[in-house]
Design a protein around this motif. Sequence first.
Motif, short mmCIF file in Angstrom:
data_model
loop_
_atom_site.label_atom_id
_atom_site.label_comp_id
_atom_site.label_asym_id
_atom_site.label_seq_id
_atom_site.Cartn_x
_atom_site.Cartn_y
_atom_site.Cartn_z
N VAL A 298 0.85 -1.20 0.00
CA VAL A 298 0.00 0.00 0.00
C VAL A 298 0.88 1.24 0.00
N ALA A 299 0.55 2.19 -0.87
CA ALA A 299 1.24 3.48 -0.94
C ALA A 299 0.20 4.60 -0.81
N TYR A 300 0.68 5.85 -0.71
CA TYR A 300 -0.28 6.94 -0.52
C TYR A 300 0.26 8.26 -1.04
N ALA A 301 -0.67 9.22 -1.13
CA ALA A 301 -0.36 10.60 -1.50
C ALA A 301 -1.27 11.52 -0.69
N GLY B 186 5.03 7.45 -0.85
CA GLY B 186 5.78 6.23 -0.59
C GLY B 186 4.91 5.13 -0.04
N LYS B 187 5.52 3.97 0.19
CA LYS B 187 4.81 2.82 0.74
C LYS B 187 4.70 2.94 2.25
N ILE B 188 3.57 2.48 2.77
CA ILE B 188 3.41 2.47 4.23
C ILE B 188 2.99 1.09 4.76
N LEU B 189 2.67 0.17 3.86
CA LEU B 189 2.29 -1.18 4.28
C LEU B 189 2.85 -2.16 3.27
N GLN B 190 3.60 -3.16 3.77
CA GLN B 190 4.14 -4.18 2.89
C GLN B 190 4.50 -5.43 3.70
N ASP C 108 -3.66 -3.39 12.31
CA ASP C 108 -2.55 -2.84 13.07
C ASP C 108 -2.73 -1.33 13.18
N GLU C 109 -2.03 -0.75 14.16
CA GLU C 109 -2.17 0.69 14.36
C GLU C 109 -1.41 1.47 13.29
N ILE D 45 2.18 9.63 6.92
CA ILE D 45 1.90 8.32 7.51
C ILE D 45 3.22 7.58 7.70
N GLN D 46 3.44 7.10 8.90
CA GLN D 46 4.64 6.33 9.16
C GLN D 46 4.46 4.89 8.67
#
Length: 332
Positions: free
Chosen positions: A241-244, A257-261, A306-307, A316-317
């Motif tokens: 998962v990535a975001y903007a 960038g990606k925040i979940l992998q 998950d948090e 997003i971290q």
Amino acid sequence: MRNKLALCTFLLSLTVAYAFSQEKNKTKTSKQQGNPIFSGWYADPEGTIFNNKYWIYPTYSAKYEEQVFMDAFSSSDLRKWKKHPRIIDTASVKWAKKAMWAPSIVAKDGKYYLFFGANDIQSDQETGGIGVAVADKPEGPFKDDLGKPLIDKFHNGAQPIDQFAFRDQDGKYYLIYGGWQHCNIARLKDDFTGFLPHADGSIFKEITPQGYVEGPFMFVRDGKYYFMWSEGGWTGPNYSVAYAISDSPMGPFKRIGKILQQDPAVATGAGHHSVIHNQKSGKWYIVYHRRPLGETNGNHRVVCIDEMRFNEKGEIQPVKITFEGVAADPLR
């Protein structure tokens, strides 16, 4: 005497072992629910909150021909989940034959509207696409609201799947959707029976960011629009998962960038997610599916939570996927 002493020692050891096991079990249940959060093969989960309860609406993960129904799950604290079986199935959606995917749900005017994809159409000549069903309760039963798909054609190259119903801050509703590496946004009519044109006269506006594959999701935080999507192949370990972030639901959306992998020590193929925000506790959660380690069956996907945290810039971290899941977070 020696036999009595041995017997006493044995009984004492049993008592201690039992007490230890009871304490261990108590500790396990009092802390948090593990991942996956409920049993069964499920994917593409949408998490939301209705009537002081958490709800999760996933895809039933199986062969396309077996994906003819959907279940839902509810919880008051993110730990204990209740299953609501077959909230919708192809018996109530006559045009849907298989591949019922990625439900998205909103509440409006006392009704609950469930958007879903069906039939995995590959061209405009096939029957299927994105539909909408309605119910009086979040657990259904849901009935087809139109008797036909809401979107049954490819627009801007986007396969009509992976729909997300988004309510903007001004009360307007949008449908954000698309597979095949294209994503559209369309403004819904008030009764969800069709679409209204954008300011430029278009109905389906493409907002595809770099790296987009499928699974769009959007939320607003501190006046900013966070647009998220899945990258990679859904059957592979690189699903992610990535975001903007933008000032408008229309974008432009520049990939951050990606925040979940995947984590090779925990699970692979972590993707196609949604986000839940408990305003009472202030905590944010990412609900997603992943594949257990060593699993080669593409349909073996499970739902986890998950948090999700932000840094001081509002970014997003990266999320750490866990076996432990999250602690209880009641809504009341």
